[in-house]
Write an enzyme that holds these catalytic residues in place. Structure first.
Site, PDB file in Angstrom:
ATOM      1  N   ASP A 221      -7.102  -0.087  -1.324  1.00 18.69           N
ATOM      2  CA  ASP A 221      -6.688  -1.489  -1.162  1.00 18.69           C
ATOM      3  C   ASP A 221      -7.681  -2.382  -1.895  1.00 18.69           C
ATOM      4  O   ASP A 221      -8.873  -2.074  -1.962  1.00 18.69           O
ATOM      5  CB  ASP A 221      -6.650  -1.867   0.321  1.00 18.69           C
ATOM      6  CG  ASP A 221      -5.579  -1.110   1.091  1.00 18.69           C
ATOM      7  OD1 ASP A 221      -4.508  -0.858   0.507  1.00 18.69           O
ATOM      8  OD2 ASP A 221      -5.806  -0.771   2.269  1.00 18.69           O
TER       9      ASP A 221
ATOM     10  N   ASP B  77       1.858  -2.211  -0.655  1.00 22.47           N
ATOM     11  CA  ASP B  77       2.068  -2.922   0.619  1.00 22.47           C
ATOM     12  C   ASP B  77       2.960  -4.149   0.419  1.00 22.47           C
ATOM     13  O   ASP B  77       3.848  -4.424   1.235  1.00 22.47           O
ATOM     14  CB  ASP B  77       0.720  -3.356   1.206  1.00 22.47           C
ATOM     15  CG  ASP B  77      -0.176  -2.183   1.558  1.00 22.47           C
ATOM     16  OD1 ASP B  77       0.369  -1.123   1.910  1.00 22.47           O
ATOM     17  OD2 ASP B  77      -1.402  -2.326   1.475  1.00 22.47           O
TER      18      ASP B  77
END
Length: 204
Positions: A155, A171
């Protein structure tokens, strides 16, 4: 006055041939729509996976180590490299096998629904549904690749103006796809079912 020329009544063979031609033409149109809907979903899926994996790779190259930061839109969004060994909001942290199994089950269920939907409505798939599926599947496979290849998800996108988990392109794709899928179920899916019921009643 001119005498009207009476049309010769069609034979049973001609009527049958005309009906067959209509059915064949309708079948070709439905098959074309089915192919287009699949192609749209696959193109979006492949694009999301590519963009997600490339962006994660460049984030690692740019940021180097975990927690290193780089401004993107100062005060709004910056890049922070974080390795997540769980799901969203770090749920089931450390249980990669469980998350992989869950992802496979969800993907399988969504695939079954999509196939049944196309079969039931004879290939008249909604463009919105195809886009939603492409986004959802792209997001699933983007993060699934990370879990299988690295045992964690990379991320790097962070909201500076609020407390929110660091996330990635996969995401974002999952969230948008889920919203579009909900819109489809609320505003489109039920209408298609009612239209089919009404058409069946009219034909009876």
């Amino acid at each position: 006055m001119k005498n009207k020329i009476k049309e010769q009544p069609k034979s049973k063979r001609e009527i049958a041939d005309a009906q067959y031609d209509k059915i064949e033409e309708k079948s070709k149109r439905n098959n074309k729509r089915w192919i287009i809907s699949i192609v749209v979903a696959v193109i979006i899926l492949a694009s999301i996976i590519t963009f997600d994996l490339v962006s994660k790779h460049f984030a690692e190259l740019k940021l180097g180590n975990e927690q290193n930061q780089a401004d993107f839109i100062p005060g709004f969004i910056n890049f922070v490299l974080v390795y997540n060994n769980g799901g969203g909001w770090n749920i089931f942290a450390g249980h990669i096998a469980l998350l992989v199994v869950f992802s496979v089950i969800v993907i399988s269920l969504l695939t079954c629904f999509y196939a049944l939907y196309l079969k039931k409505y004879k290939g008249k798939a909604s463009v919105l549904l195809s886009i939603a599926y492409g986004l959802i599947f792209g997001g699933f496979f983007g993060n699934l690749f990370d879990r299988l290849a690295f045992g964690r998800v990379r991320d790097f996108i962070n909201f500076q103006f609020m407390s929110f988990p660091v996330f990635n392109i996969a995401d974002i794709s999952l969230c948008i796809g889920t919203i579009l899928l909900l819109i489809f179920f609320i505003f489109i899916f039920d209408k298609k079912g009612k239209q089919k019921v009404n058409k069946t009643k009219e034909e009876q």
